[in-house]
Design a protein around this motif. Structure first.
Motif, short mmCIF file in Angstrom:
data_model
loop_
_atom_site.label_atom_id
_atom_site.label_comp_id
_atom_site.label_asym_id
_atom_site.label_seq_id
_atom_site.Cartn_x
_atom_site.Cartn_y
_atom_site.Cartn_z
N LEU A 140 0.83 -1.20 0.00
CA LEU A 140 0.00 0.00 0.00
C LEU A 140 0.87 1.25 0.00
CD1 LEU A 140 -2.97 -0.71 2.46
CD2 LEU A 140 -3.14 -0.04 0.06
N HIS A 141 1.86 1.25 0.86
CA HIS A 141 2.73 2.43 0.96
C HIS A 141 3.45 2.72 -0.35
CE1 HIS A 141 5.31 5.37 3.01
NE2 HIS A 141 6.30 4.87 2.28
N HIS A 142 3.85 1.67 -1.04
CA HIS A 142 4.59 1.84 -2.30
C HIS A 142 3.66 1.83 -3.52
CE1 HIS A 142 8.67 1.72 -0.66
NE2 HIS A 142 8.23 0.82 0.20
N ASN A 143 2.36 1.88 -3.27
CA ASN A 143 1.37 1.94 -4.36
C ASN A 143 1.51 0.75 -5.33
OD1 ASN A 143 -0.84 3.16 -5.62
ND2 ASN A 143 0.44 4.36 -7.00
N ARG A 144 1.75 -0.44 -4.75
CA ARG A 144 1.92 -1.65 -5.57
C ARG A 144 0.86 -2.71 -5.25
NH1 ARG A 144 7.30 -2.44 -7.24
NH2 ARG A 144 8.24 -0.42 -7.74
N LEU A 145 -0.12 -2.38 -4.42
CA LEU A 145 -1.05 -3.42 -3.97
C LEU A 145 -1.98 -3.89 -5.09
CD1 LEU A 145 -2.02 -5.13 -1.60
CD2 LEU A 145 -3.72 -3.37 -1.12
N VAL A 146 -2.51 -2.98 -5.87
CA VAL A 146 -3.49 -3.36 -6.90
C VAL A 146 -2.90 -4.35 -7.91
CG1 VAL A 146 -4.98 -2.53 -8.77
CG2 VAL A 146 -4.82 -1.24 -6.64
N PRO A 147 -1.71 -4.12 -8.48
CA PRO A 147 -1.16 -5.12 -9.42
C PRO A 147 -0.86 -6.45 -8.75
CG PRO A 147 0.44 -3.35 -9.01
CD PRO A 147 -0.86 -2.90 -8.45
#
Length: 586
Positions: free
Chosen positions: A107-114
């Protein structure tokens, strides 16, 4: 030591600051009266404790760089089951909380969705029937559960807290099970009370799409697309893929246990808890109506629930559920989907900058009538006149404030879409905030939203804010939605990676078994041991998985060495956890 005494409890500051250094002192807690057993029971008060103990020896951030890099490189690892994050989920399958630090890190690194999309797609390939989609306790469902609990907390508060407060405080009798009815209860009155409560909760949920966090919308949209692709002949699966999370695993759970989501201060009383249970069961079924075929009432186990559900208008509920699911997960233009006609959300006079002008002056801005609906943003020369320009809502990529130095004007904001940004000046700051809010909400689920923007204008070949050259240069500041998420979550990445290191370490034997399984499959072209040795692992590509495990083991060994080196250099001082202060605090 200073102490503050209030009615019923005493507060002790456990730390003090000297010359910029924070010294934490720990005291040994002793019983009342130093353990004097002569105290009468009447002299003792009641005490409710909520105790959480966590021990994390967090190293300097640079120490975690190799493990962080390994966890975040999953897009480059094919298949996804060979990635470090997926391997952690495999070896910690029985520990539900093991997924949380990975979710928070991504979440913090904006990688959760992929990542969620990749592991959900893997699960779908193993799902044989559409009616069992996302029903198990898999890595994908656990990740999405944790994501909803983290990201959707304020969403639950806005949507459910008012109606749950009313239910808990009014405490009307809602028991409809004839076996559990109290003497003097009227089942028809109770049924009416329950129906009113259910309708309020159901309406609050189905009318809450505008408050659904963009990240949740992104995940739901991805699930919907993959489910439709996996089961193209089932028209309902696109809805069940989303409702299985948002209704069954999110809203229904929050209604059942509101205190665990901070919606209520304490665990509800037994009678209220029973009411919430009935409401939760009803919401689960109503939420699934839009994704299942008709004639479902016969599937109810309890006859009293069967009779209760007959009081709801099924077709109307299905329509409301599908409309809600479309709004939080669909890419389909609402005009073509027939959900609803264009609805005016806001309109009023503004000043708009003429597109393409390079000079800055009063003549660059013209007074226009701005109008936004659920489908489009348009501006007109005068109210009621034909639109001079129309921007489809689905094309809006960001709506942000504009710095005053851009055009030497206050109360300005910009609408970033496919072409040049639309610069608008509102009459005052409140009006500007209202425009930004309504435009951000109506475009919050658009795919391709920007994560960065330029807070100033592009003039004379460069951006005024960052002096960057090139009109298509990526933004220099995070968009407000992205920044807001990071501020609200307040994630300490080093602590989360330390937890991941601890999870790998405590499950090291399983990691070795998985490594052995990969070697056996790669060498002998199949498992040579008992099948149960491999059943808990997902090994699609044994060679790639083996390489990742080797990388994990190396990183763990290096981190362990650094832990040992730092621990040996720290002596236990008086007042520390290992050497607490013993004695009276006064």
């Amino acid at each position: 030591m200073d102490k503050a005494v209030t009615a019923g409890h005493r507060k002790f500051p456990l730390g003090c600051e000297i010359s910029g250094l924070v010294l934490v002192c720990r005291y040994l807690l002793q019983p009342k009266g130093n353990g004097n057993k002569s105290s009468k029971p009447d002299d003792l008060g009641s005490l409710r404790l909520n105790v959480t103990y966590t021990e994390d020896n967090v190293l300097p951030s640079v120490c975690y760089t190799p493990l962080r890099t390994l966890l975040l490189k999953f897009p480059e690892v094919k298949p996804i089951s060979a990635s470090a994050a997926h391997i952690l989920g495999d070896i910690c399958r029985e520990r539900y909380e093991a997924v949380l630090p990975v979710v928070r890190l991504l979440l913090h690194h904006n990688r959760l969705v992929p990542f969620v999309s990749a592991i959900a797609e893997l699960e779908l390939t193993q799902t044989q029937e559409a009616n069992t989609i996302f029903r198990g306790n898999s890595l994908a469902t656990r990740c999405i559960d944790d994501m909803m609990k983290i990201v959707g907390r304020s969403y639950l508060t806005v949507t459910l807290k008012p109606v749950l407060d009313e239910i808990c405080e009014s405490n009307k009798s809602c028991e409809i099970d004839p076996v559990k009815l109290k003497e003097g209860d009227n089942v028809e009155v109770n049924k009416e009370n329950l129906q009113q409560y259910v309708q309020k909760v159901f309406s609050s949920i189905t009318q809450s799409s505008v408050s659904c966090p963009p990240l949740m919308c992104d995940v739901f949209r991805s699930l919907r697309q993959m489910a439709s692709k996996r089961f193209p002949n089932d028209p309902h699966v696109q809805y069940s893929a989303v409702s299985s999370f948002v209704f069954l695993r999110f809203f229904a759970v929050a209604v059942l246990s509101p205190h665990t989501f901070q919606l209520r201060p304490h665990h509800p009383e037994p009678e209220i808890s029973r009411t919430l249970t009935l409401i939760s069961k009803t919401i689960q079924t109503l939420g699934s109506w839009g994704s299942l075929s008709k004639n479902k009432l016969s599937s109810f186990k309890e006859s009293y629930m069967y009779e209760f559900f007959k009081s709801f208008q099924e077709d109307k509920c299905i329509e409301e559920v599908k409309k809600f699911l479309d709004e939080i997960s669909s890419n389909v233009n609402k005009e073509s989907s027939g959900v609803e006609d264009s609805v005016v959300l806001k309109e009023g006079e503004v000043h708009k900058r003429a597109q393409g002008r390079k000079r800055i002056g009063k003549k660059n801005f013209k007074k226009r009538w701005l109008r936004v609906t659920n489908r489009e943003l348009s501006y007109h020369k005068h109210r009621g006149k034909e639109a001079l320009c129309v921007i489809p809502v689905k094309n809006i990529l960001a709506v942000e404030k504009l710095e005053e130095n851009a055009f030497t004007r206050k109360n300005m904001f910009q609408v970033i879409h496919g072409e040049k940004p639309l610069y608008i000046q509102a009459s005052h700051c409140v009006e500007a905030s209202e425009w930004i809010e309504v435009l951000s909400q109506v475009s919050r689920c658009n795919p391709g939203r920007l994560s960065t923007f330029h807070p100033s204008a592009y003039l004379s070949g460069s951006w005024l804010c960052c002096k960057g050259i090139g009109e298509n240069l990526p933004g220099c500041r995070p968009c407000s939605t992205t920044m807001l998420v990071n501020i609200q979550l307040d994630i300490d990445c080093d602590r989360e990676i330390e937890k991941i290191f601890s999870l790998f370490s405590s499950n090291y034997s399983k990691l070795q078994k998985m490594e052995d399984a990969c070697a056996s499959i790669a060498v002998y072209q199949g498992p040579q041991k008992e099948q149960e040795d491999y059943s808990l692992f997902t090994i699609q590509d044994p060679k790639e998985t083996f390489r990742t495990i080797q990388d994990i083991r190396k990183v763990l060994a290096d981190l362990q060495d650094q832990h040992v080196a730092i621990s040996s250099s720290i002596a236990a001082h008086y007042g520390s956890l290992d050497n607490p202060i013993v004695g009276k605090t006064s």
